[in-house]
Write a protein that holds these residues in place. Structure first.
Motif, PDB file in Angstrom:
ATOM      1  N   ARG A   5      12.804  13.286  -6.679  1.00  0.00           N
ATOM      2  CA  ARG A   5      13.072  13.241  -8.159  1.00  0.00           C
ATOM      3  C   ARG A   5      11.914  13.077  -9.107  1.00  0.00           C
ATOM      4  O   ARG A   5      11.935  13.729 -10.176  1.00  0.00           O
ATOM      5  N   SER A   6      10.940  12.346  -8.613  1.00  0.00           N
ATOM      6  CA  SER A   6       9.692  12.052  -9.507  1.00  0.00           C
ATOM      7  C   SER A   6       8.785  13.538  -9.801  1.00  0.00           C
ATOM      8  O   SER A   6       8.050  13.496 -10.743  1.00  0.00           O
TER       9      SER A   6
ATOM     10  N   LEU B 172       9.728  16.309  -9.942  1.00  0.00           N
ATOM     11  CA  LEU B 172      10.588  17.197 -11.109  1.00  0.00           C
ATOM     12  C   LEU B 172       9.952  16.832 -12.434  1.00  0.00           C
ATOM     13  O   LEU B 172       9.974  17.458 -13.334  1.00  0.00           O
ATOM     14  N   LYS B 173       9.334  15.558 -12.470  1.00  0.00           N
ATOM     15  CA  LYS B 173       9.124  15.092 -13.674  1.00  0.00           C
ATOM     16  C   LYS B 173       7.350  14.809 -13.717  1.00  0.00           C
ATOM     17  O   LYS B 173       6.884  13.913 -12.877  1.00  0.00           O
TER      18      LYS B 173
ATOM     19  N   GLN C 290       5.004  13.726 -15.350  1.00  0.00           N
ATOM     20  CA  GLN C 290       4.262  12.456 -15.691  1.00  0.00           C
ATOM     21  C   GLN C 290       4.745  11.462 -14.757  1.00  0.00           C
ATOM     22  O   GLN C 290       3.736  10.638 -14.659  1.00  0.00           O
ATOM     23  N   ASP C 291       5.727  11.233 -14.129  1.00  0.00           N
ATOM     24  CA  ASP C 291       5.992  10.379 -12.925  1.00  0.00           C
ATOM     25  C   ASP C 291       5.171  10.614 -11.818  1.00  0.00           C
ATOM     26  O   ASP C 291       4.550   9.704 -11.130  1.00  0.00           O
TER      27      ASP C 291
ATOM     28  N   TRP D 198       3.797  22.806 -15.682  1.00  0.00           N
ATOM     29  CA  TRP D 198       3.991  21.554 -15.093  1.00  0.00           C
ATOM     30  C   TRP D 198       2.633  20.990 -14.679  1.00  0.00           C
ATOM     31  O   TRP D 198       2.514  19.676 -15.066  1.00  0.00           O
TER      32      TRP D 198
ATOM     33  N   TYR E   5      -1.426  13.858 -17.911  1.00  0.00           N
ATOM     34  CA  TYR E   5      -1.189  12.475 -17.797  1.00  0.00           C
ATOM     35  C   TYR E   5      -2.095  11.720 -16.641  1.00  0.00           C
ATOM     36  O   TYR E   5      -2.441  10.516 -16.712  1.00  0.00           O
TER      37      TYR E   5
END
Length: 306
Positions: A16-17, A19-20, A22-23, A154, A161
């Motif tokens: 899940r991270s 997909l983000k 920044q995470d 992406w 970041y």
């Protein structure tokens, strides 16, 4: 401080991270082996240092002189990353020579290798992002533009970041010595400014604006970094010239247990009140522990009075 399998991200990097971006950048570029901050005030100083370092890296004069050019910005970032690839190990090598009498390099082998790996990872991400941008700009195929363009976006967020993270912890060098990040920030900011000062290239700006924009960032970074190292020295006894092996380990951050009234804090020596060098924690009013104390009148309810 050996690194075990999976301890780089501490289990924070999940599907899940990913997909983000920044995470994912937070997990990859601020890994679990980097020590926790010692003091909130030092962290606030670090944020100001990161902002000033970003000004030095991007160069405000670039926007004023000819507008924003994303490809040129990435090329400049790639050049700066390659310089960091040589500058950071060189600066750390100088400090290892300074620390030679207090300990050995073998004691610092694991954190040094981790920091080098983080540096290589960041440089690789900048190079990959530049390659993706050049591919999109040089292609006329819509499929390539859409597919590579989504990956490029992406990577852009991920690398941006990541740049903020590595600017704060400076490739995890705090795991070697707490004073290395501010030291490296100073060296890097001046390295960016010195070529312009040496050549007199003000990038089309007036003399006053050129000096302000060229010297403003490194002077600000230096002032904040010195203040940061000063607080580390005064509050925690962490000195730049001391080998990390000679420094007492900082207490792990966490909840502080309540201290009983009249007792000194655990883990720290009791310091008497500054107004009376003979103060005692159990003497009322900070009196000398051997000074005569007035006795209360005798009470029949208590054989010793009171």
């Amino acid at each position: 401080m050996a690194r075990t399998r999976g301890s780089w991200t501490g289990g924070t990097l999940t599907v899940r991270s990913v997909l983000k971006p920044q995470d994912a950048a937070r997990a990859v570029f601020h890994p679990a082996w980097i020590p926790q901050p010692l003091d909130p005030s030092v962290e606030r100083l670090k944020r100001f240092r990161v902002i000033a370092g970003a000004v030095a890296s991007l160069g405000v004069y670039t926007f004023i002189e000819g507008g924003f050019d994303f490809t040129e910005l990435l090329e400049n970032a790639m050049t700066a990353s390659v310089v960091l690839l040589f500058l950071t190990p060189l600066t750390v090598g100088v400090m290892l020579w300074v620390w030679r009498r207090g300990g050995t390099v073998r004691q610092l082998r694991v954190p040094l290798l981790n920091s080098l790996l983080l540096l290589l990872l960041f440089v690789g991400c900048v190079a990959a992002l530049l390659l993706l941008v050049q591919t999109v700009n040089g292609s006329a195929n819509p499929v390539v533009i859409i597919g590579v363009g989504m990956t490029m976006m992406w990577m852009l967020v991920f690398t941006a970041y990541g740049a903020v993270r590595v600017s704060g912890n400076f490739f995890g060098t705090a795991a070697t010595h707490r004073c290395l990040p501010p030291l490296l920030a100073m060296v890097t900011s001046w390295l960016v400014a010195v070529p312009d000062l040496a050549t007199g290239d003000l990038h089309g700006l007036s003399l006053t604006l050129g000096i302000v924009f060229i010297l403003g960032a490194p002077v600000t970074v230096t002032a904040i970094a010195l203040l940061e190292m000063g607080r580390l020295k005064r509050r925690y006894g962490i000195r730049l010239k001391a080998h990390p092996a000679t420094l007492a380990p900082a207490p792990a951050p966490g909840p502080v247990p309540p201290v009983p009234p009249g007792m000194p804090p655990a883990g720290s020596p009791y310091l008497p009140p500054q107004g009376n060098p003979y103060g005692h924690p159990y003497a009322p009013g900070g009196q000398h522990p051997y000074a005569p104390h007035p006795h209360p009148p005798y009470s029949p309810q208590h054989p010793y009075g009171g």
